[in-house]
Write an enzyme that holds these catalytic residues in place. Structure first.
Site, short mmCIF file in Angstrom:
data_model
loop_
_atom_site.label_atom_id
_atom_site.label_comp_id
_atom_site.label_asym_id
_atom_site.label_seq_id
_atom_site.Cartn_x
_atom_site.Cartn_y
_atom_site.Cartn_z
N ASP A 50 2.81 -5.82 -3.12
CA ASP A 50 3.00 -7.06 -3.14
C ASP A 50 1.44 -7.81 -3.61
O ASP A 50 1.66 -8.98 -4.18
CB ASP A 50 3.57 -7.68 -1.92
CG ASP A 50 2.74 -7.22 -0.76
OD1 ASP A 50 1.53 -6.79 -0.91
OD2 ASP A 50 3.03 -7.65 0.41
N ARG A 282 3.86 -13.99 2.77
CA ARG A 282 4.29 -13.78 1.31
C ARG A 282 5.12 -15.14 1.05
O ARG A 282 5.13 -16.00 1.82
CB ARG A 282 5.39 -12.71 1.46
CG ARG A 282 4.56 -11.32 1.89
CD ARG A 282 4.42 -10.66 0.77
NE ARG A 282 5.53 -10.48 -0.09
CZ ARG A 282 6.44 -9.34 -0.15
NH1 ARG A 282 6.12 -8.24 0.37
NH2 ARG A 282 7.59 -9.38 -1.04
N TYR A 290 1.80 -4.93 8.62
CA TYR A 290 1.38 -3.40 8.55
C TYR A 290 1.19 -3.18 9.88
O TYR A 290 0.17 -3.89 10.64
CB TYR A 290 0.27 -3.40 7.81
CG TYR A 290 0.46 -3.24 6.03
CD1 TYR A 290 0.96 -2.06 5.56
CD2 TYR A 290 0.10 -4.34 5.40
CE1 TYR A 290 1.09 -2.14 4.14
CE2 TYR A 290 0.35 -4.33 4.10
CZ TYR A 290 0.93 -3.20 3.54
OH TYR A 290 1.14 -3.22 2.18
N PRO A 366 -1.69 1.63 1.55
CA PRO A 366 -1.40 0.54 0.76
C PRO A 366 -2.22 -0.97 1.24
O PRO A 366 -2.32 -1.73 0.63
CB PRO A 366 0.06 0.44 0.81
CG PRO A 366 0.41 0.91 2.06
CD PRO A 366 -0.61 2.13 2.42
P1 FAD Z 1 5.98 3.90 -8.83
O1 FAD Z 1 5.99 2.42 -8.74
O2 FAD Z 1 6.29 4.92 -7.81
O3 FAD Z 1 6.88 4.38 -9.98
C1 FAD Z 1 7.36 5.42 -10.52
C2 FAD Z 1 8.52 5.23 -11.16
O4 FAD Z 1 9.07 6.52 -11.63
C3 FAD Z 1 9.83 4.82 -10.03
O5 FAD Z 1 10.64 3.85 -10.97
C4 FAD Z 1 10.58 6.20 -10.23
O6 FAD Z 1 12.14 5.85 -9.89
C5 FAD Z 1 10.39 6.94 -11.29
N1 FAD Z 1 10.51 8.30 -11.45
C6 FAD Z 1 10.11 9.18 -10.46
N2 FAD Z 1 10.23 10.29 -10.61
C7 FAD Z 1 10.94 10.39 -11.92
C8 FAD Z 1 11.40 11.48 -12.75
N3 FAD Z 1 11.26 12.63 -12.45
N4 FAD Z 1 12.01 11.04 -13.92
C9 FAD Z 1 11.96 9.63 -14.37
N5 FAD Z 1 11.58 8.84 -13.31
C10 FAD Z 1 10.93 9.13 -12.37
N6 FAD Z 1 0.07 -1.56 -4.19
C11 FAD Z 1 -0.77 -2.54 -4.32
O7 FAD Z 1 -1.37 -2.72 -5.52
N7 FAD Z 1 -0.47 -3.70 -3.48
C12 FAD Z 1 0.06 -3.67 -2.47
O8 FAD Z 1 0.11 -4.42 -1.61
C13 FAD Z 1 0.83 -2.28 -2.14
N8 FAD Z 1 1.82 -2.25 -1.15
C14 FAD Z 1 2.34 -1.08 -0.80
C15 FAD Z 1 2.98 -1.26 0.21
C16 FAD Z 1 3.81 -0.13 0.54
C17 FAD Z 1 4.50 0.00 1.71
C18 FAD Z 1 3.99 1.05 -0.50
C19 FAD Z 1 4.80 2.23 -0.09
C20 FAD Z 1 3.18 0.92 -1.60
C21 FAD Z 1 2.43 -0.37 -1.77
N9 FAD Z 1 1.76 -0.25 -2.87
C22 FAD Z 1 0.74 -1.32 -3.12
C23 FAD Z 1 1.47 1.01 -3.69
C24 FAD Z 1 2.37 0.60 -4.92
O9 FAD Z 1 3.76 0.43 -4.79
C25 FAD Z 1 2.11 2.00 -5.75
O10 FAD Z 1 1.03 2.06 -5.94
C26 FAD Z 1 2.70 1.41 -7.29
O11 FAD Z 1 4.22 1.19 -7.16
C27 FAD Z 1 2.44 2.73 -8.27
O12 FAD Z 1 2.89 2.42 -9.33
P2 FAD Z 1 3.38 3.36 -10.41
O13 FAD Z 1 4.17 2.96 -11.49
O14 FAD Z 1 2.29 4.59 -10.45
O15 FAD Z 1 4.63 4.34 -9.56
#
Ligand code: FAD
Length: 671
Positions: A50, A282, A290, A366
């Site tokens: 977020d 929020r 948290y 996070p």
């Molecule tokens: P993801 O968001 O995990 O996206 C990966 C995508 O790939 C997903 O849509 C998934 O469905 C897809 N996928 C996975 N495997 C496959 C596959 N084999 N084939 C096709 N598609 C696939 N970050 C912040 O910057 N600020 C915050 O405040 C924050 N708070 C957080 C709070 C929590 C509780 C959590 C769990 C995370 C938080 N984060 C925060 C971290 C943030 O959510 C992630 O770092 C971010 O989403 C990473 O982005 P990404 O695109 O790398 O991966």
């Protein structure tokens, strides 16, 4: 069984989270043939990231949707620190600004990740003309790289060295499984670090059993953005290195009913004995908590038993930490739990053909609001490089700067998180003799320093073909360090007096920029220097001409922008500036949007851009800026040969017979 169909695409993106969508946005803005697939059937609707840091907002602005995030988000302006007093009860001990004042034109805000993904999807649709759409319920099952073709320089050739088989899932298969059966509240445990299993094998097996659809895609480039348990990373045989800690945290998004006075502030609460709590106010009256879970510890294998973790137990831990204040809720939007670990990928690319970005190459806690931001910023670094190489505009070599630049950032992030999360999870010191406890002064200091780091604005890329750091030239623009992002101050448009934050002129359209700080153009010597530089820039052998594809406008690969320091009222656009700086087009007339002045505005004060950028008001200088707004080169108006060499190292230059700037556009300069 029917043979799977086969197709070709320039770029295939695996995963449509924040990182994948950022990559797709660049491809849409640059007009690259692209597919993006995600194994899930929908974007995120509840929970997860977020926090949006200043740099991410600057990036959103360059893509064209920062205003949407800015309007919808909750703005976080103050952090309150709560610590136990001598009686052991928590009390407010400090207040600090949430974002360091003056760091950016934006401040940190919070908005649900699902909304951010929505803004991306709309932007991608708009810029790709509806050609790039997330294909949901699709996942890869095999990936092969043809090593004989990976170094093929000629992008027009039929070199599609990466072969990926994709499988299409049914609606049911693509639906994430909630970990707590029967609960009405969405949980995020299926994506949590507490869950170790990968479900891809299972999904592929089920699909094969029912003879589900599969296809073969040949791609020039593949970008793996498939999250912390990345399939792409595993297919390449790469790993994440690092460690898990013993700290387990729960997260809840609730609408709180409480007498705690700072519930609408960002708070760091350290209780004497019950652990720590972070409050994130929020949008829509929601608050994210948290909560440190002291009652669940990892077992001998280092993993905690997630079946013991329920929203009720998480919330009762929060109630203990915040006591004597009372907190309750009727509405909970989402909850999850995670075990803090810090890990970095062993490698960020294979042959500069398959890249990994986002959580696929770095995971951490996070609480500092970094994951989504750094993940998007990975792809903001990578996307334009891949796009320009595919278009045949930039040399393939520049792709190796992705790993060089972003691996360092990931490592810095992990180091930062390591320190920060331990301070946050530690018990507060009882007194100065309490060596085990965390000193609250140290914690406050870490928070202040951490805010600077987490803003994303401290990123300083090392030397490469894209970043040339000769120390003696930096003195020409002390406020524009080479390797860092071009900071923003207000300047006025010379033609219409409108104030602009200069960064607003650095849009994410894939163009490099040469920013000429023209200095005092009314001084005769300075005018001669400026004319001399422009004559070289406009010569037929200059990179400006040889990088521009035949038939395209002269600003389509490198755009030239000017900021001068003479008085606006005494200066005339058409009289005092070479035509090259405000090119003429026979259909549209002069370009009035390229020359700016550092002068007083009517309504928005004085930006003092020269002072802030540390540039001499008389003599100026020249700065080259990358398409992602990072400063790549600084020099004098006499250093044209050096600037030419900079672009020769990056761009594909094609010598050709061309006329000067205005000739290209079909008109000779005339006033
Ligand atoms: P993801 O968001 O995990 O996206 C990966 C995508 O790939 C997903 O849509 C998934 O469905 C897809 N996928 C996975 N495997 C496959 C596959 N084999 N084939 C096709 N598609 C696939 N970050 C912040 O910057 N600020 C915050 O405040 C924050 N708070 C957080 C709070 C929590 C509780 C959590 C769990 C995370 C938080 N984060 C925060 C971290 C943030 O959510 C992630 O770092 C971010 O989403 C990473 O982005 P990404 O695109 O790398 O991966």
């Amino acid at each position: 069984m029917a043979q799977p169909s086969e197709s070709k695409v320039d770029v295939l993106i695996i995963g449509a989270g924040p990182a994948g969508l950022m990559a797709a946005a660049w491809m849409a803005h640059l007009g690259i043939s692209t597919r993006i697939v995600d194994k899930r059937n929908a974007k995120i609707f509840h929970g997860q990231a977020d926090g949006l840091q200043c740099r991410s907002l600057e990036i959103f602005d360059s893509l064209g949707f920062a205003d949407r995030a800015w309007k919808e988000a909750n703005h976080m302006l103050e952090i309150c620190m709560w610590n136990p007093g001598s009686d052991g009860q928590i009390r407010r001990s400090d207040r600090i600004p949430d974002t360091i004042v003056g760091l950016s034109r934006f401040q940190q805000i919070v908005l649900h990740q699902g909304r951010i993904e929505r803004f991306f999807l709309d932007n991608i649709k708009k810029y790709s003309g509806g050609n790039i759409n997330v294909e949901r319920g699709v996942l890869p099952e095999s990936l092969e790289i043809d090593e004989a073709k990976v170094d093929d320089e000629d992008e027009d050739e039929d070199a599609y060295p990466v072969k990926v088989s994709l499988r299409t899932l049914t609606e049911e298969e693509a639906q994430p499984v909630q970990q707590i059966t029967g609960s009405k509240i969405a949980d995020g445990l299926y994506r949590s670090s507490l869950v170790q299993e990968d479900d891809e094998d299972d999904l592929i097996r089920k699909s094969k059993e029912r003879e589900g659809e599969s296809e073969v895609v040949r791609a020039k480039y593949v970008i793996g953005c498939d999250g912390a348990r990345s399939w792409t990373r595993r297919a390449l045989g790469f790993e994440l290195h690092g460690e898990a800690t013993d700290f387990i945290w729960g997260v809840m998004d609730i609408v709180p009913i409480t007498d705690f006075p700072d519930i609408r502030m960002r708070c760091a609460i350290h209780s004497a004995e019950n652990g720590s709590l972070m409050v994130i106010p929020r949008e829509h009256k929601m608050v994210r908590l948290y909560i440190q879970l002291k009652e669940v510890a990892p077992d001998a294998s280092g993993r905690a038993d997630r079946s013991k973790i329920t929203p009720e137990m998480i919330f009762s831990a929060a109630q203990k930490i915040i006591s004597p204040y009372k907190i309750d809720y009727e509405y909970c939007d989402w909850w999850t739990a995670y075990q803090i670990g810090q890990r970095v990928g062993t490698s960020f690319d294979a042959h500069n053909r398959v890249f990994l970005a986002g959580d696929a190459v770095h995971t951490h806690s996070p609480k500092a609001g970094q994951g989504m931001n750094v993940s998007m910023q990975d792809c903001y670094n990578l996307g334009w490089k891949v796009g320009l190489v595919v278009k045949g505009i930039a040399k393939r070599d520049i792709l190796s700067t992705y790993s060089g630049e972003r691996r360092q950032i990931a490592q810095d992030l992990i180091d930062f998180d390591h320190k920060f999360s331990r301070l946050f999870s530690g018990r507060p010191a009882k007194d100065v003799m309490d060596a085990e406890g965390v000193s609250m002064e140290v914690f406050k200091d870490a928070f202040l320093k951490g805010n600077k780091f987490s803003s994303g604005l401290m990123v300083d890329y090392g030397s490469s073909s894209l970043v040339v750091k000769p120390a003696q030239k930096q003195a020409l623009a002390t406020g524009l360090p080479v390797g860092m992002r071009f900071s923003s101050f207000k300047v006025l448009n010379q033609a219409d007096a409108r104030p602009w934050h200069f960064q607003e002129r650095l849009k994410a359209d894939g163009r490099f920029r040469v920013v000429i700080f023209a200095g005092n153009v009314l001084g005769a010597t300075q005018k001669t220097r400026l004319d001399g530089f422009c004559a070289k820039l406009d010569s037929p052998t200059s990179f400006l001409h040889t990088a521009t594809p035949q038939g395209k406008p002269l600003d389509s690969v490198v755009e030239v922008l000017t900021i001068h320091s003479a008085k606006r009222w005494e200066t005339e656009l058409l009289r005092d500036f070479p035509d090259l700086l405000h090119p003429f087009d026979k259909h549209n007339g002069w370009d009035y949007n390229k020359v700016f002045v550092d002068d007083e505005s009517y309504h928005e004060g004085f930006g003092d851009a020269y002072g802030n950028y540390g540039v001499d008001r008389e003599r100026g200088c020249v700065v080259a800026v990358r398409p992602d707004q990072y400063v790549g080169w600084v020099g004098e108006l006499e250093d044209f040969a050096d600037l030419q060499a900079y672009f020769e190292g990056i761009l594909v230059l094609r010598p050709k017979e061309r006329a000067g700037a205005n000739g290209v556009n079909g008109v000779n300069g005339h006033h």
